[in-house]
Design a protein around this motif. Structure first.
Motif, short mmCIF file in Angstrom:
data_model
loop_
_atom_site.label_atom_id
_atom_site.label_comp_id
_atom_site.label_asym_id
_atom_site.label_seq_id
_atom_site.Cartn_x
_atom_site.Cartn_y
_atom_site.Cartn_z
N GLY A 1 0.81 -1.22 0.00
CA GLY A 1 0.00 0.00 0.00
C GLY A 1 0.84 1.27 0.00
N ILE A 2 1.95 1.24 -0.72
CA ILE A 2 2.85 2.39 -0.80
C ILE A 2 2.65 3.06 -2.15
CG2 ILE A 2 5.26 3.14 -0.83
CD1 ILE A 2 5.90 0.65 0.88
N SER A 3 2.49 4.37 -2.11
CA SER A 3 2.32 5.15 -3.33
C SER A 3 3.53 6.05 -3.51
CB SER A 3 1.05 5.99 -3.23
OG SER A 3 0.87 6.74 -4.39
N LYS A 4 4.11 6.04 -4.70
CA LYS A 4 5.26 6.90 -4.98
C LYS A 4 4.76 8.26 -5.44
CE LYS A 4 8.97 3.81 -5.98
NZ LYS A 4 10.24 4.39 -5.67
N VAL A 5 5.34 9.29 -4.86
CA VAL A 5 5.02 10.66 -5.24
C VAL A 5 6.33 11.38 -5.49
CG1 VAL A 5 4.01 12.83 -4.46
CG2 VAL A 5 2.91 10.68 -3.87
N LYS A 6 6.39 12.06 -6.63
CA LYS A 6 7.61 12.80 -6.98
C LYS A 6 7.27 14.28 -7.01
CE LYS A 6 11.14 13.34 -10.51
NZ LYS A 6 11.62 12.91 -11.83
N ILE A 7 8.07 15.07 -6.31
CA ILE A 7 7.89 16.51 -6.31
C ILE A 7 9.14 17.15 -6.91
CG2 ILE A 7 8.68 16.78 -3.92
CD1 ILE A 7 6.61 19.14 -3.79
N THR A 8 8.91 17.97 -7.92
CA THR A 8 10.00 18.67 -8.59
C THR A 8 9.84 20.16 -8.31
OG1 THR A 8 9.93 17.01 -10.34
CG2 THR A 8 11.17 19.01 -10.80
N THR A 9 10.91 20.78 -7.83
CA THR A 9 10.90 22.20 -7.51
C THR A 9 12.05 22.91 -8.21
OG1 THR A 9 12.20 21.78 -5.52
CG2 THR A 9 9.81 21.87 -5.26
N ALA A 10 12.00 24.23 -8.21
CA ALA A 10 13.06 25.01 -8.84
C ALA A 10 14.31 25.06 -7.96
CB ALA A 10 12.57 26.42 -9.14
N VAL A 11 14.13 24.99 -6.67
CA VAL A 11 15.25 25.01 -5.71
C VAL A 11 15.04 23.87 -4.71
CG1 VAL A 11 15.69 27.50 -5.91
CG2 VAL A 11 14.06 26.67 -4.23
N PRO A 12 16.10 23.42 -4.05
CA PRO A 12 15.91 22.36 -3.06
C PRO A 12 14.95 22.79 -1.95
CG PRO A 12 18.24 22.66 -3.55
CD PRO A 12 17.50 23.78 -4.24
N VAL A 13 14.15 21.84 -1.50
CA VAL A 13 13.12 22.11 -0.50
C VAL A 13 13.59 21.64 0.87
CG1 VAL A 13 10.72 21.66 0.13
CG2 VAL A 13 11.34 21.86 -2.26
N ASP A 14 13.25 22.41 1.89
CA ASP A 14 13.58 22.09 3.27
C ASP A 14 12.88 20.80 3.71
OD1 ASP A 14 12.74 23.41 6.46
OD2 ASP A 14 14.72 22.72 5.83
N ALA A 15 13.51 20.05 4.59
CA ALA A 15 12.96 18.78 5.07
C ALA A 15 11.62 18.97 5.78
CB ALA A 15 13.96 18.09 5.99
N LYS A 16 11.46 20.07 6.50
CA LYS A 16 10.20 20.34 7.20
C LYS A 16 9.05 20.51 6.20
CE LYS A 16 12.30 22.52 11.22
NZ LYS A 16 12.44 23.76 12.00
N VAL A 17 9.31 21.21 5.12
CA VAL A 17 8.29 21.42 4.10
C VAL A 17 7.93 20.09 3.44
CG1 VAL A 17 7.80 22.58 1.90
CG2 VAL A 17 9.02 23.80 3.70
N LEU A 18 8.94 19.25 3.19
CA LEU A 18 8.67 17.94 2.61
C LEU A 18 7.82 17.08 3.53
CD1 LEU A 18 12.11 17.06 0.98
CD2 LEU A 18 10.00 17.71 -0.18
N ASP A 19 8.07 17.17 4.83
CA ASP A 19 7.27 16.42 5.80
C ASP A 19 5.81 16.88 5.76
OD1 ASP A 19 9.35 14.82 6.65
OD2 ASP A 19 9.86 16.11 8.36
N VAL A 20 5.60 18.18 5.66
CA VAL A 20 4.24 18.72 5.59
C VAL A 20 3.55 18.23 4.31
CG1 VAL A 20 2.89 20.86 5.36
CG2 VAL A 20 4.73 20.73 7.02
N ILE A 21 4.26 18.27 3.20
CA ILE A 21 3.70 17.80 1.93
C ILE A 21 3.34 16.32 2.02
CG2 ILE A 21 4.24 17.33 -0.51
CD1 ILE A 21 5.93 19.94 -0.43
N LYS A 22 4.23 15.54 2.63
CA LYS A 22 3.99 14.11 2.78
C LYS A 22 2.77 13.85 3.65
CE LYS A 22 6.35 9.85 4.04
NZ LYS A 22 7.59 9.23 4.51
N GLN A 23 2.63 14.60 4.75
CA GLN A 23 1.47 14.44 5.63
C GLN A 23 0.18 14.81 4.92
OE1 GLN A 23 2.38 16.83 9.06
NE2 GLN A 23 3.91 15.40 9.84
N LYS A 24 0.20 15.88 4.13
CA LYS A 24 -0.99 16.30 3.38
C LYS A 24 -1.38 15.24 2.34
CE LYS A 24 -1.52 20.64 4.83
NZ LYS A 24 -2.70 21.18 5.44
#
Length: 186
Positions: free
Chosen positions: A106-129
């Motif tokens: 039950g694992i879903s792969k999600v890829k996020i591409t940004t213009a600049v590297p993203v902070d780990a905290k922001v990635l955690d928030v995106i993952k939770q959402k």
């Protein structure tokens, strides 16, 4: 030559066997290693696909590479592939195994591409959402593409959400290209 049906069948057999033996995670780690090996070392893939190299020699080469790095079950599976003449499909089988493993767990792969590297905290928030809107566990992969200028592109298995500045600029460009008043100004 790609053969998705063959890869699917061998991967399914390996997943069933590893699940039966209680080594699902160990074999999954081995398949990740084999996938990485095939991506970073094209010489290994060329050796596997070569019709000139004898199966015994391929077996020796694979044993030298894999013996201390993979489980006994994976090693036996690779030996079976060589014996059946299917060793050229090993990279494809590894990818298919990982896909089937993700479906099973039950694992879903999600890829996020940004213009600049993203902070780990922001990635955690995106993952939770993303996990809140789905019943699956999310495995987040990041990439950086400076051409996006700003914003992000989020890719899942079946959806693409493009919130980049580059897409906005392209949309504006299309609107101006279709503007009937601009050609009359010349």
């Amino acid at each position: 030559m790609r053969n998705p049906r063959l890869a699917s069948r061998y991967a399914k057999s390996l997943i069933d066997l590893s699940s039966e033996k209680g080594q699902l995670e160990a074999v999954q780690a081995d398949m990740l290693f084999l996938q990485q090996l095939s991506k970073t070392n094209p010489d290994v893939v060329n050796v596997l696909k070569s019709p000139i190299i004898k199966p015994e020699k391929k077996q020796q080469i694979l044993a030298a590479i894999l013996d201390s790095r993979v489980s006994a079950l994976t090693s036996a599976f690779v030996k079976l592939l060589v014996a059946k003449g299917r060793e050229g499909n090993l990279p494809e089988i590894a990818v298919e195994y990982l896909r089937q493993y993700n479906v099973l767990k039950g694992i879903s792969k999600v890829k996020i591409t940004t213009a600049v590297p993203v902070d780990a905290k922001v990635l955690d928030v995106i993952k939770q959402k993303a996990e809140a809107g789905s019943d699956k566990k999310i495995e987040l992969e990041t990439a950086v593409n400076a051409d996006l200028i700003g914003g992000f592109v989020l890719e899942t298995e079946d959806k693409l959400f493009d919130a980049s500045v580059l897409r906005d600029l392209n949309d504006i460009k299309k609107q101006f290209a279709g503007n009937i008043y601009v050609p009359e100004l010349k």
